[in-house]
Scaffold this motif. Sequence first.
Motif, mmCIF file in Angstrom:
data_model
loop_
_atom_site.group_PDB
_atom_site.id
_atom_site.type_symbol
_atom_site.label_atom_id
_atom_site.label_comp_id
_atom_site.label_asym_id
_atom_site.label_seq_id
_atom_site.Cartn_x
_atom_site.Cartn_y
_atom_site.Cartn_z
ATOM 1 N N LEU A 2 41.730 39.298 47.124
ATOM 2 C CA LEU A 2 40.570 38.610 46.573
ATOM 3 C C LEU A 2 40.852 37.114 46.473
ATOM 4 N N LYS A 3 39.785 36.339 46.281
ATOM 5 C CA LYS A 3 39.917 34.894 46.113
ATOM 6 C C LYS A 3 39.206 34.485 44.825
ATOM 7 N N ALA A 4 40.004 34.211 43.794
ATOM 8 C CA ALA A 4 39.505 33.784 42.484
ATOM 9 C C ALA A 4 38.442 34.722 41.921
ATOM 10 N N PRO A 5 38.743 36.016 41.774
ATOM 11 C CA PRO A 5 37.782 36.914 41.128
ATOM 12 C C PRO A 5 37.644 36.567 39.653
ATOM 13 N N GLN A 6 36.474 36.832 39.106
ATOM 14 C CA GLN A 6 36.202 36.493 37.713
ATOM 15 C C GLN A 6 35.795 37.758 36.949
ATOM 16 N N SER A 7 34.604 37.784 36.372
ATOM 17 C CA SER A 7 34.259 38.894 35.481
ATOM 18 C C SER A 7 33.849 40.143 36.256
ATOM 19 N N ILE A 8 34.015 41.279 35.592
ATOM 20 C CA ILE A 8 33.616 42.566 36.138
ATOM 21 C C ILE A 8 32.781 43.289 35.090
ATOM 22 N N ILE A 65 41.505 44.148 34.867
ATOM 23 C CA ILE A 65 42.019 42.775 34.803
ATOM 24 C C ILE A 65 41.810 42.111 36.154
ATOM 25 N N SER A 66 41.188 40.951 36.166
ATOM 26 C CA SER A 66 41.080 40.179 37.407
ATOM 27 C C SER A 66 42.047 39.002 37.346
ATOM 28 N N GLU A 67 42.613 38.667 38.501
ATOM 29 C CA GLU A 67 43.585 37.578 38.598
ATOM 30 C C GLU A 67 42.916 36.360 39.238
ATOM 31 N N ASP A 68 42.924 35.249 38.517
ATOM 32 C CA ASP A 68 42.221 34.043 38.959
ATOM 33 C C ASP A 68 43.108 33.201 39.876
ATOM 34 N N SER A 69 43.503 33.794 40.984
ATOM 35 C CA SER A 69 44.300 33.095 41.989
ATOM 36 C C SER A 69 43.446 32.910 43.236
ATOM 37 N N THR A 70 43.615 31.773 43.908
ATOM 38 C CA THR A 70 42.818 31.518 45.108
ATOM 39 C C THR A 70 43.389 32.208 46.340
ATOM 40 N N HIS A 71 44.579 32.787 46.226
ATOM 41 C CA HIS A 71 45.180 33.482 47.361
ATOM 42 C C HIS A 71 45.745 34.823 46.902
ATOM 43 N N ARG A 72 45.361 35.879 47.580
ATOM 44 C CA ARG A 72 45.920 37.213 47.376
ATOM 45 C C ARG A 72 45.796 37.690 45.930
ATOM 46 N N ALA A 73 44.676 37.385 45.312
ATOM 47 C CA ALA A 73 44.431 37.856 43.947
ATOM 48 C C ALA A 73 44.085 39.341 43.966
ATOM 49 N N ASN A 105 49.524 37.756 37.878
ATOM 50 C CA ASN A 105 49.308 36.518 38.621
ATOM 51 C C ASN A 105 48.033 35.842 38.127
ATOM 52 N N GLN A 106 48.164 35.002 37.091
ATOM 53 C CA GLN A 106 47.043 34.248 36.536
ATOM 54 C C GLN A 106 45.906 35.166 36.069
ATOM 55 N N PRO A 107 46.180 36.053 35.125
ATOM 56 C CA PRO A 107 45.127 36.956 34.648
ATOM 57 C C PRO A 107 44.007 36.193 33.958
ATOM 58 N N THR A 108 42.793 36.617 34.201
ATOM 59 C CA THR A 108 41.641 35.954 33.589
ATOM 60 C C THR A 108 40.781 36.986 32.872
ATOM 61 N N TYR A 109 39.678 37.424 33.443
ATOM 62 C CA TYR A 109 38.737 38.279 32.724
ATOM 63 C C TYR A 109 39.267 39.694 32.515
ATOM 64 N N LEU A 110 38.878 40.252 31.361
ATOM 65 C CA LEU A 110 39.214 41.622 30.987
ATOM 66 C C LEU A 110 37.933 42.409 30.747
#
Length: 282
Positions: free
Chosen positions: A242-248, A216-224, A202-207
């Motif tokens: 989560l709500k729009a998580p980014q880097s880890i 992998i974090s999912e850059d979704s504003t709902h239920r990420a 669901n909209q994967p972003t940072y690795l």
Amino acid sequence: MYGLGLSCAAALGFFAWQSFYPVRPTDGWDYQVAYRDVPKAASLALAQDGSLIVSQELRDRKGSIVRIHPDGQREVIVPNLSKPDGMVPAQGGWVFSQEVGGAPVSLLKDGVVTDLFSGDNVQGLWNDGDDLYAIEDSKGDGRLLRYRWSDGTLTVVRDQLNEAESITRCTDGRLLYTKKKEGAVRQLTEDHRDPVVLAGLNQPTYLMCDERGLWISEDSTHRARLLLVDPQGKQQTILSFLKAPQSIIRTDKGSYLLAEGGRNRVLELTPASIDSLHGEAD
């Protein structure tokens, strides 16, 4: 009209529930809020003195890179940025990007900002020693760029990418990147086939990769979700709602820090065997 009003109220209630529902960790993990009031927290990096470096991804030159000192004091170290997003340690400092058209990718070192090259909507960065990789988050015309530190040459490694967001090298040597709209993680290969490593996201972003596997974090504003794929290929949801998580990133004490941009905060994630040293519950 009465029925329409009830439908609207139900819809608003549903979205409010998704926004305020607490983050849920899986068994064996816990989390705490490490830092609040970090507007649009995006990329994280740790300094040698234990400070946390955070990019605050605000638009129209309202963004910045902030240092949060170990005592909690905050210092803006690079102001007046537009959507500062990716950030990676390199050359004794930090390289950062701005996710707007024509913005430079820059090196921050010893308090001095040096522009390296320009791109369009550059988000993810990865420093590979001799080379710096940068990936553009654009619709259909994004590029993966490689910058050579020794002579400053810039090479287009891939083009015509659609909403590619981040890139990282894993401990097994694979160079992986995300394609957000496709919901996939792909492996960069010499034959340009770039096979799909993971799909259905669901909209994967940072690795990020470490000995536990691929995060992998999912850059979704709902239920990420924050996902972990272990070296055997087993996928596990570590955090949900989560709500729009980014880097880890991983800390020296074995915990993890996660930027949750949609709630303007940074979370600390710990395995059950490690006690967090600071923070508060959700």
